[in-house]
Every structure is written in structure tokens, then in C-alpha cells.
Design a protein around this motif. Sequence first.
Motif, PDB file in Angstrom:
ATOM      1  N   GLY A 172       0.797  -1.213   0.000  1.00 33.30           N
ATOM      2  CA  GLY A 172       0.000   0.000   0.000  1.00 33.30           C
ATOM      3  C   GLY A 172       0.829   1.262   0.000  1.00 33.30           C
ATOM      4  O   GLY A 172       2.065   1.217   0.009  1.00 33.30           O
ATOM      5  N   GLU A 173       0.106   2.380   0.007  1.00 35.34           N
ATOM      6  CA  GLU A 173       0.783   3.672  -0.078  1.00 35.34           C
ATOM      7  C   GLU A 173       1.654   3.949   1.140  1.00 35.34           C
ATOM      8  O   GLU A 173       2.575   4.752   1.071  1.00 35.34           O
ATOM      9  N   GLU A 174       1.333   3.305   2.246  1.00 33.34           N
ATOM     10  CA  GLU A 174       2.145   3.539   3.433  1.00 33.34           C
ATOM     11  C   GLU A 174       3.527   2.904   3.302  1.00 33.34           C
ATOM     12  O   GLU A 174       4.427   3.187   4.081  1.00 33.34           O
TER      13      GLU A 174
ATOM     14  N   SER B   5       1.692  16.686   1.646  1.00 37.50           N
ATOM     15  CA  SER B   5       2.650  17.690   2.119  1.00 37.50           C
ATOM     16  C   SER B   5       3.913  17.013   2.658  1.00 37.50           C
ATOM     17  O   SER B   5       5.019  17.531   2.497  1.00 37.50           O
ATOM     18  N   ILE B   6       3.764  15.855   3.281  1.00 32.71           N
ATOM     19  CA  ILE B   6       4.931  15.141   3.793  1.00 32.71           C
ATOM     20  C   ILE B   6       5.754  14.584   2.629  1.00 32.71           C
ATOM     21  O   ILE B   6       6.989  14.634   2.629  1.00 32.71           O
ATOM     22  N   ASP B   7       5.062  14.059   1.626  1.00 33.56           N
ATOM     23  CA  ASP B   7       5.799  13.562   0.457  1.00 33.56           C
ATOM     24  C   ASP B   7       6.618  14.673  -0.186  1.00 33.56           C
ATOM     25  O   ASP B   7       7.741  14.458  -0.639  1.00 33.56           O
ATOM     26  N   LEU B  23      12.425  20.946   7.687  1.00 29.32           N
ATOM     27  CA  LEU B  23      13.145  19.869   8.367  1.00 29.32           C
ATOM     28  C   LEU B  23      12.518  19.585   9.729  1.00 29.32           C
ATOM     29  O   LEU B  23      12.355  18.429  10.137  1.00 29.32           O
ATOM     30  N   ALA B  24      12.130  20.657  10.417  1.00 26.88           N
ATOM     31  CA  ALA B  24      11.510  20.473  11.735  1.00 26.88           C
ATOM     32  C   ALA B  24      10.186  19.734  11.606  1.00 26.88           C
ATOM     33  O   ALA B  24       9.860  18.839  12.406  1.00 26.88           O
ATOM     34  N   GLU B  25       9.423  20.083  10.580  1.00 27.34           N
ATOM     35  CA  GLU B  25       8.138  19.411  10.382  1.00 27.34           C
ATOM     36  C   GLU B  25       8.344  17.936  10.034  1.00 27.34           C
ATOM     37  O   GLU B  25       7.648  17.053  10.539  1.00 27.34           O
ATOM     38  N   LEU B  26       9.323  17.691   9.174  1.00 24.06           N
ATOM     39  CA  LEU B  26       9.615  16.306   8.795  1.00 24.06           C
ATOM     40  C   LEU B  26      10.085  15.507  10.006  1.00 24.06           C
ATOM     41  O   LEU B  26       9.719  14.344  10.195  1.00 24.06           O
ATOM     42  N   GLU B  27      10.854  16.152  10.853  1.00 22.85           N
ATOM     43  CA  GLU B  27      11.365  15.475  12.044  1.00 22.85           C
ATOM     44  C   GLU B  27      10.220  15.093  12.982  1.00 22.85           C
ATOM     45  O   GLU B  27      10.181  13.986  13.522  1.00 22.85           O
ATOM     46  N   ARG B  28       9.275  16.001  13.124  1.00 22.87           N
ATOM     47  CA  ARG B  28       8.123  15.696  13.982  1.00 22.87           C
ATOM     48  C   ARG B  28       7.353  14.513  13.420  1.00 22.87           C
ATOM     49  O   ARG B  28       6.909  13.630  14.147  1.00 22.87           O
ATOM     50  N   SER B  35       6.187   3.394  11.625  1.00 26.25           N
ATOM     51  CA  SER B  35       5.891   3.176  10.204  1.00 26.25           C
ATOM     52  C   SER B  35       6.343   4.378   9.374  1.00 26.25           C
ATOM     53  O   SER B  35       6.736   4.217   8.219  1.00 26.25           O
ATOM     54  N   HIS B  36       6.289   5.557   9.955  1.00 25.70           N
ATOM     55  CA  HIS B  36       6.785   6.727   9.232  1.00 25.70           C
ATOM     56  C   HIS B  36       8.280   6.602   8.964  1.00 25.70           C
ATOM     57  O   HIS B  36       8.749   6.911   7.868  1.00 25.70           O
ATOM     58  N   ARG B  37       9.008   6.143   9.968  1.00 23.79           N
ATOM     59  CA  ARG B  37      10.467   6.043   9.786  1.00 23.79           C
ATOM     60  C   ARG B  37      10.814   4.955   8.769  1.00 23.79           C
ATOM     61  O   ARG B  37      11.737   5.114   7.961  1.00 23.79           O
ATOM     62  N   ARG B  38      10.068   3.886   8.787  1.00 21.63           N
ATOM     63  CA  ARG B  38      10.344   2.816   7.808  1.00 21.63           C
ATOM     64  C   ARG B  38      10.016   3.300   6.391  1.00 21.63           C
ATOM     65  O   ARG B  38      10.718   3.006   5.438  1.00 21.63           O
ATOM     66  N   TYR B  39       8.927   4.028   6.280  1.00 23.17           N
ATOM     67  CA  TYR B  39       8.579   4.622   4.988  1.00 23.17           C
ATOM     68  C   TYR B  39       9.719   5.511   4.509  1.00 23.17           C
ATOM     69  O   TYR B  39      10.113   5.488   3.350  1.00 23.17           O
TER      70      TYR B  39
END
Lengths: 176, 551
Positions: A172-174, B5-7, B23-28, B35-39
Motif C-alpha cells: 500500500g501507499e504507506e 505535504s509530507i511527500d 526539516l523540523a516538520e519532517l522530524e516531527r 511506520s513513518h520512519r520505515r517509509y
Amino acid sequence: MIGSEQQRELAANWTRAQPLVFSFLRSAVGTAEIADELVQRVALVLVDKYGQYDPERPFTAWALGVARFELLNYRRQNRTERLMFTADVIEQIASEAEDMGPDLSQMRVVLDKCIKKLSPRRQEVLNMRYLEQHGNDEIAGRLGIGKQSVTVLLSRIRASLRRCIRQSIGVGEEWL
Amino acid sequence: MIPPSIDELIDSYFEGTLNEEGLAELERWLQASRSHRRYFVRRAAFQQYIEQDARNLVLQPEQAEADGDPVEKFDRLLAALEARSGETQLRHLDPDELSPRQQPNKNGRGRPAERRVPPSSPTHTTLSLAGVQIGRGVGGLKVRNLIAAILVLGVSIGLYTWFAEHDEPDVAVQPQPEDPPEPDLSPVVWGQLVALSGEARAEDRPPAKPGETMMSGRWSLLSGYMQIQTPQGASVLIQAPSRFNLTREGAVALDRGRLTANVPQEAIGFTVVTPAMRVIDLGTEFGVEVDGEGKTRAAVFTGLVELQSTPEEHPDRPETLRLQQGYQSVLRPGQALADTLSPVEDDQIPFIRDWWQAMYQPEVEEHCIFLRHPPGPILPRLYESDTTCLMILEASGVELDQDVPGVIQEVKDRSATIEKHSRSPLPAGTRFDSYLVHFDPTASGSQQPDGVQIETTIRFPRPVVGLILDNQALLNTDQWVDGRGYGTDAYKAVTSRVRLGLEDKPIEHADYVALSEDRRSLTLKLSSIEIDQVRVWIKPAPEDLPVSLGE
């Protein structure tokens, strides 16, 4: 000095670990130039220290540990020069990266085919940006379009490739 | 779903154009979830790979990837360099010496862009690789650096290709092993779309239509339900919103959403894959639900399934567990299967198992029960409770044959009050399905208990088109529910206020009915002394679905 057998082991281990180490470093520093530089520092340390490597431990984890150390050194040396994530975030990224080798391998396998599916024009844009290293201004001039259009076009190409990879792998997109 | 916006921030980050605020927003965002970090790590690899592959594609498609055995490749590289040991030097420079910021080098990203160096270049040509240089004609060989350079280069195509292209007679060059055949990723027939209510889309294809052949690939069910049947006979009922991939292997990879599968003997082995587990059917009916974080609930209604997961603590030891009828497992990605099992409680199961449920069953909170098969007209002291309201589907597909007078009103304004005898906005020809909500405590009438009041929210499968709260109006509208109306003049229904929007403050000490903005959620506050029955008319179910009220 490590022996020839160890050299072979090291080469085989590094071949497997390098994509992950590079991805971690790229995650942590952003640009390819610095990640490249750090990968080479890591490689030098691995050669130096390979005699101390315990084969019972996963090589990738060992290599990532070296990469973390080199990264923190770099961060200390360049603290005022460029924007970087905090040490906490870098550590969190490193922790996640450790078991992601299979993810990256999957991605690598299908990406070639996805790129070949791109239209010739899109392949040409990738070529100009990533092979010839032209900036968006220059690409815009060559294509006869605006600079912002190049930004949008590159973004769409990347999105298209990610979609193709997701479809091929069945995620998926995630995921990407 | 990753916000666009994150992409964009991630793109800017890897392009080197992200500012401090970004960078600060991405860090948050990175700190918010694993799952965000793995992405993010995958995105880093993706960026690197497209940069490498763009080069490979254009310059040397036949040698784009040195996929041979890494040890053999290493040997070739080492032999090539050793053959040049009398004239080759490898030098590790101080990083500052070759800092890309100080020496902008368009071709210096650790790639073999030196292919452009013509064969006639001076013997002192230097291969610059952002920190490691291989100089020719300087003399000497520093083995440590040589090996390190090989490590850096050996996993890409650079050095091997460079030597091959320069066609030096003393370089031992072996032909590249052929790439392994690439997997066939073209779509295959996956099944047939038996029925669809709502909208289902696949990327780059028109919306799906009932009766169509479903091809493998990624799909999104944006609204409603869809039922797909495989050639082996497995039937999958998917509930919106869902995102899933029908794989070439005949499995469903459910990224997010909810489905139930009914699998006959012929289709045993049918598999649903989620971020947390694999659910393999062993002849059964089961449901799978996946939330935005990949957390998966698998519940078995009948029969048996096998669950497989890969715990983070032991990635080399996948776990397998058989789940029996009446049990469920709720698992996060990477979590171990043990201790995730629990009995299935009927009211915990959000799964829709058939089209009747999909089309007609409302979602009810506590204090209200929906009866699929009503017992008959509600009579005083029968089917009544002082804690629970009853809800019944009275009729489906009803069509008004005249304008309806009375207190039926399509609410248009917030806090609108329904007036008795107001003109009906529902004209002849309006079609609807009719529900009756009933609440009257057993001790109603002369023994009316004080203070008995319930508040509940009911979410209907389709928007509400009319509400009837007045006793006389209830009786007057029985004719449109085919004589099967359950309203009776034994109950007094006092007109109350109808408000739009659940965010409104509740009205104290009075019964009320509040309708949500999307007209699908009805919040009712019912007491023993005011509203006893509410007739709710909603948009009718589509006619072309495999369902009837009599099921």
C-alpha cells in the motif's frame, strides 16, 4: 591486514549490507554526495576492523553500527554547516533500518522494469537530472518549459515509479 | 495514507532543498511513528535507486546491474586491480579535500560517470568518487584503500564497467552473467465482480462495474460494498473505505479496510495478506480488518484459519497459529501472535457477512437493538425494555404514490423545528426504505417511571430522506410500508425538535432527534413520556444487488 579469505567474506557481506547502510545514511543526511562520502568512510573502517568482526553477529548490524558512528562524527564536524536531523531521530531511523534489507531488495528488483515502462520523454528527464546532473533551470531550457514545470514533472515521475513499485510488490501507499 | 505535504517535504529533503522549517516538520512526522520512519528509509533507498537506474538505463542497459555472484565479482575486481598494481594507486583523501561543496562535481556521486573519460586521456587520469580516488600512473598499491574502494565500487557497476570499456589487454574481464528473468507483472484474471454498491477504482482504469472481470492489481473501494468471486468459488465481500491489491497469486493484500471471505472446500488455501499477518483459509468464513497503522483483526465465524506472522523479536522464526471458530486475533505489525487471541463477542464484530447486512443493517450504539427478523407488531408490554430501544426494518423499496402531509420534513436548516401539519417536502414518487425506532419502557402509561431516558446514535447505510415523529403521522404513513408498519396508536408521539449537526448542545430534559450533516447518523434522546416511536425513511438500496428483504 585481513587475509584473502576474509576479503572474500567481507566482499560478500558488504554486497548484502551496503544498500541498507547507504539508505540509512541517505535518510540521515539527505543528499547523495554526503551519503557517498560517508559510505566510503564506513567501508574503510570495515576493512580496518574486519579482523575484530564476530561472525556470530549479523554483519549488517555491525556495519550499521559503524555507519552510525561515522555519521555522528560527521554531524559533529558539520554541525553549523548544514541542516540535519537531531541525534535522537537519526538513532530512531537506524533502529528501523536494521531489518529492512528484504524491503530494499524487493524494491530494487522491480524498479528497473518500472523505469523502462516510463515514456521516452520521462526517461529523458530522468537522464538529464540524474545522469547529467543538470539543474531544473537547465532542464527547463532544454525542454522548452518552465522551471516549475520541471519540478512538477520530476515529482510526477517519482510518484509514478513509486506507484509502479507498490503495484508490482503488492503493498500500500504507506509502504512507499 | 501519507499526506502529500509530507511527500513533498521528503522530495525536497532528498533533493537538498529543504529549509529549516520543513526539516523540523519532517522530524516531527518521523518521531510520530515507526511506520513513518520505515517509509522514510524506503524513500531514501528509492531515491538512490532511481538515480543509479536512470544512469544504467541510458548508458548501459546490457550491463545495468552486476548481479553476478558477489564473491566472483569481487575476485574479478581484485584481479583487475592487482594486474594494474604496478601502475595504480588508490588514495583516500581527507573528506574536506573532496567535499562536494568545495568541489562541485556533477559526476561525483560515487558513480562511474568517468566512463566519459576518453581512452586517450593522460595516464594521470583520476577517477574521482567523492572521497576515494583511483589514480593511474602514480605507482604503488595501498591494499587497505584498494579493498575499501572495491567495497564501495563493487556493489555498483562502476569499476568493472570502466575497465571493460577501456579494453586494457592485461585486465581479466569476464562476461557479465545474464540478468535473471524479470518477473511477469502483467495483470491476470483474478475473479468476477458479482455485485457493487458504491464506487471501486483501480489506478489507470475506469471504475469497476458489476459483472466485470476483475484483474489483478491495486484497487480502492471508495464507498459502499463490493463482492468478488474467484474462479475457485471463494467469495469476498469488501467494505468501504478499503485499499487492497488482488495479487497475481490469487490472494488479497489488504492494506486498509475490512472484508469477509466465504471459502468453499474447492478454494481452501485462499489467503488474505495484511501488514501484520497472513490469514490462510482452511475451509471457513472469516473476516479481516486493517486500520491505518496496519493493526489487523482476524475473526473466524465458522471453520478454521491459519495465521502467520513474523515477530520483530525473531524475524528469522515466523509464527503460525490456527484460529478456530468463535475466536479472533488482533495483531500489530511485528507483534508476536501469542496473547493476541480472544473470543469473538458478537457486538464487537464490525464485519458485514452478507448483502442484507451490507444494505440494511444500521450501526447502533448501546441502548438500541436492531432486529433483522422483527417479531411482529410491537404491542404494549411486549418486546419492550426500560433500558433498550428496538429498531426494525419495516419495508424496503417503498414508493410514495402521493405527496405526504403531516410532519415529515426534509430538514434544511440547523435547529429547525418540525411543525405539526407542516407541508411535506416529500413528493409522490419518492422511494425509500423505512425503519421504525421504538422506545417505551415496560412501565409506561399509568405507572410511568420518572427519569427513564436513553440517548443513542444510529448510523444508517444511506442518507435519511424523511423523519416521522408524530403519532398521527405515524399512523397515516403506515400505508406506505405495505401494511407491515409496526406503529400503533397505543403510543403517543409528541412532536419534538429536530436539529442538524451532532455538535449541537443537547437539549436538557426533552426528547430530541438530531441528524448529522451527511444525514446518515441520527442521535435520539428518548424518554418514557415523549417520543415513543420514530419512523425513519432513508434512500433505498440499489435494486440490482443480490439481496432481498426476505432473506
